[in-house]
Design a protein around this motif. Sequence first.
Motif: not given
Length: 155
Positions: A128-143
């Motif tokens: 919960x401590x991480x923002x949605x933007x941070x979470x998406x930046x981690x997943x983006x390389x696996x798009x």
Amino acid sequence: MDRISRCSRGGGGLQFGGLRIAPLLFADDVVLMDSSVCDLQHSLNRFATECEASGMRISTKSEAMVLCRKPMDCPLQVGNESLPQVKEFKYLWVLFSSKGTMEREMGWRIGAAGAVLQSLYRTVVTKRELSQKAKLSVYRPFSFLPSPLVMKDGS
């Protein structure tokens, strides 16, 4: 190892189209290739002789594998030791199959990618401590992979 390989080369290797594929070397591993069992045994004997001249020997853990669509025996010997013939082996994280197929290798890689995504989901998306933007930046390389990622606003 390079010197031993250079000295043991005769006519060894494979012709593929107009190219000649020489023995492959990596660290202390060697891949010898020839177009017939007889030629391969001859190359192996030359290689063993050069190893012995340098004070080295071929390990009894060595294995033989035939790349062929039809199963066939390839009885190779180093001295009076027979080399076991295997149908597949993993080397440098790549699975080699005697039939030349890649189904098991692809399945293993897909499974490994799934494990990475699952680990990311557990360690990143559920925080919960991480923002949605941070979470998406981690997943983006696996798009390019289908993702189980579903985010609600504010998570």
